[in-house]
Design an enzyme around this catalytic site. Sequence first.
Site, PDB file in Angstrom:
ATOM      1  N   LYS A  79      36.338  30.441  30.939  1.00 40.54           N
ATOM      2  CA  LYS A  79      37.000  31.664  31.411  1.00 40.54           C
ATOM      3  C   LYS A  79      38.474  31.382  31.545  1.00 40.54           C
ATOM      4  O   LYS A  79      38.880  30.357  32.082  1.00 40.54           O
ATOM      5  CB  LYS A  79      36.384  32.100  32.759  1.00 40.54           C
ATOM      6  N   GLN A 110      43.224  25.538  33.899  1.00 42.49           N
ATOM      7  CA  GLN A 110      42.252  26.580  34.234  1.00 42.49           C
ATOM      8  C   GLN A 110      40.945  25.980  34.758  1.00 42.49           C
ATOM      9  O   GLN A 110      40.292  26.559  35.624  1.00 42.49           O
ATOM     10  CB  GLN A 110      41.982  27.425  32.988  1.00 42.49           C
ATOM     11  N   LYS A 168      41.333  28.970  27.490  1.00 42.09           N
ATOM     12  CA  LYS A 168      42.574  29.756  27.388  1.00 42.09           C
ATOM     13  C   LYS A 168      42.795  30.087  25.924  1.00 42.09           C
ATOM     14  O   LYS A 168      42.311  29.365  25.036  1.00 42.09           O
ATOM     15  CB  LYS A 168      43.752  28.937  27.920  1.00 42.09           C
ATOM     16  N   GLY A 179      43.641  38.686  30.700  1.00 44.40           N
ATOM     17  CA  GLY A 179      45.067  38.812  30.361  1.00 44.40           C
ATOM     18  C   GLY A 179      45.873  37.597  30.785  1.00 44.40           C
ATOM     19  O   GLY A 179      45.399  36.717  31.486  1.00 44.40           O
ATOM     20  N   ASP A 180      47.104  37.559  30.325  1.00 46.29           N
ATOM     21  CA  ASP A 180      48.095  36.546  30.735  1.00 46.29           C
ATOM     22  C   ASP A 180      49.439  37.106  30.270  1.00 46.29           C
ATOM     23  O   ASP A 180      49.559  38.322  30.045  1.00 46.29           O
ATOM     24  CB  ASP A 180      47.788  35.178  30.097  1.00 46.29           C
ATOM     25  N   THR A 187      46.093  38.647  41.237  1.00 40.85           N
ATOM     26  CA  THR A 187      46.785  37.349  41.183  1.00 40.85           C
ATOM     27  C   THR A 187      47.952  37.341  42.178  1.00 40.85           C
ATOM     28  O   THR A 187      48.089  36.426  42.996  1.00 40.85           O
ATOM     29  CB  THR A 187      47.278  37.037  39.762  1.00 40.85           C
ATOM     30  N   ASN A 193      53.059  41.209  35.749  1.00 42.54           N
ATOM     31  CA  ASN A 193      51.894  41.505  36.588  1.00 42.54           C
ATOM     32  C   ASN A 193      51.873  40.674  37.871  1.00 42.54           C
ATOM     33  O   ASN A 193      51.743  41.219  38.977  1.00 42.54           O
ATOM     34  CB  ASN A 193      50.617  41.266  35.756  1.00 42.54           C
ATOM     35  N   SER A 208      38.508  38.390  38.268  1.00 40.79           N
ATOM     36  CA  SER A 208      37.922  38.600  36.941  1.00 40.79           C
ATOM     37  C   SER A 208      36.427  38.290  36.979  1.00 40.79           C
ATOM     38  O   SER A 208      35.611  39.008  36.385  1.00 40.79           O
ATOM     39  CB  SER A 208      38.577  37.675  35.914  1.00 40.79           C
TER      40      SER A 208
END
Length: 446
Positions: free
Chosen positions: A92, A113, A128, A167-168, A211, A242, A378
Amino acid sequence: MLTNAYLKGLYADLEAKDPYQFEFLQTVKEVFESLQPVFDQEPELAKTGLMERFVEPERVILFRVPWVDDQGNVRVNRGYRVQHNSSIGIYKGGLRFHPSVNLSIMKFLAFEQCFKNSLTGLPIGGGKGGADFDPKGKSENEIMVFCQSFMTELYRHIGQFTDGPAGDIGVGGREIGYMFGQYKRLTGYYDGTLTGKGLSFGGSLARTEATGYGVCYYAQEMLRHKGDTMDNKKVAISGSGNVAIFAAEKATQLGAKVITMSDSNGYIYDESGIDLDVMKDIKLVKRGRISEYADQVAGAVYHEGKRPWGEVCDLAIPCATQNELDIEDAKTLVENGCRIVVEGSNMPTTLDATEFFLANGVFFSVGKASNAGGVATSAMEMSQNSIRMPWSFEEVDQRLQGIMQNIFRNVIETAERYGAPENLVLGSNIAGFIKIKDAMLAQGVC
Ligand code: NDP
């Protein structure tokens, strides 16, 4: 400094194998330095080949993304998915669309991650992905066509029981929407594989905010540990995407004054506190540049080509990108009296700046702990998709707060247990590692 002979040797091997993967080597070095007390106490771990396996991604997928621009030209980008470690759950992690994307950046993000996902306490492994595609200046149609082409290859490697992208940088609700549409068309599945979806098609309330809000919940725990609160604190934030916007929103709600935000062109300083309605309109609605803020808000000043770390603040919260806060910035922040630094972005602080903060009594949190709220939410989106039942904003937000509090407790106690009280770098890395280590050992050599 790396003193443990086993980790030092392994790091040297990695350096020799991939000398140009600077970001990946940087994160491995930071992690290895933190893990030394574990390997000093349990030298037999070296014989299991655990770390040799852990630093290698389980799988790297590299692919061509061909698409046609509005002028009819064929364009080609490079797509990636690094499926780093699935010992504690499905891969993830987000997708990044930015011209700087390369294998080193993908590998560093996937490696980080793994620790972050472990810290959430949820059953998620690390991955990722992304592409060296620049969404800036592209039309709506070009964004859609690119996302569709990207998913046309990626769909065969992901799924709710294998790998869940989100997303990122450069990938927000719009891009996830286009990718979800293409994923559904290709697979026929309407499921929770992709997260960060729109609210009308399976997205979770509070995911957009998660986040940034999570970063501030974590900062609140750090302050509470010091017997303090956010009230009246001057906060310098970098970025205006974001993470930055919702970190600024929550910090303001908690009584702080956010005095800076930035983008890749420069930063704005607003002594009276950032007006978030204006900021959201520029960045989230019009997709404009941060300089426009100073045109619209009296008293705000725009600094072209500069970063915000020269401003006097109590808390610094970097929320833009990797290595955006270097040793000179760190010295200036400390000189100006900043005592708390909370990473919102992934690895924003260079290694020497991190060491400087730790050596100078700055209470410093690494992103893999303080920005874990996004991936945790998420995972909550996936849970809601599976049970086909949406939770309220308050319910998600409450769970998020609980998760951030638990992470802080785990990190601070781990740091204490390993003889480095208040060293949140060491605490985060060891706490994240232990769960993965136990799972990998239990599952044998695989
Ligand atoms: P966005 O794309 O929404 O925003 C990124 C922001 O950072 C923009 O203001 C952008 O400015 C700025 N930025 C990007 N690259 C640079 C650069 N090289 N120099 C200066 N500024 C730059 O991304 P997010 O807010 O989603 O992500 C920000 C960080 O947080 C990243 O490190 C990401 O990995 C991390 N993160 C994100 C999560 C999420 O849920 N979105 C979860 C956990 C971590 P410009 O518009 O000019 O490019």
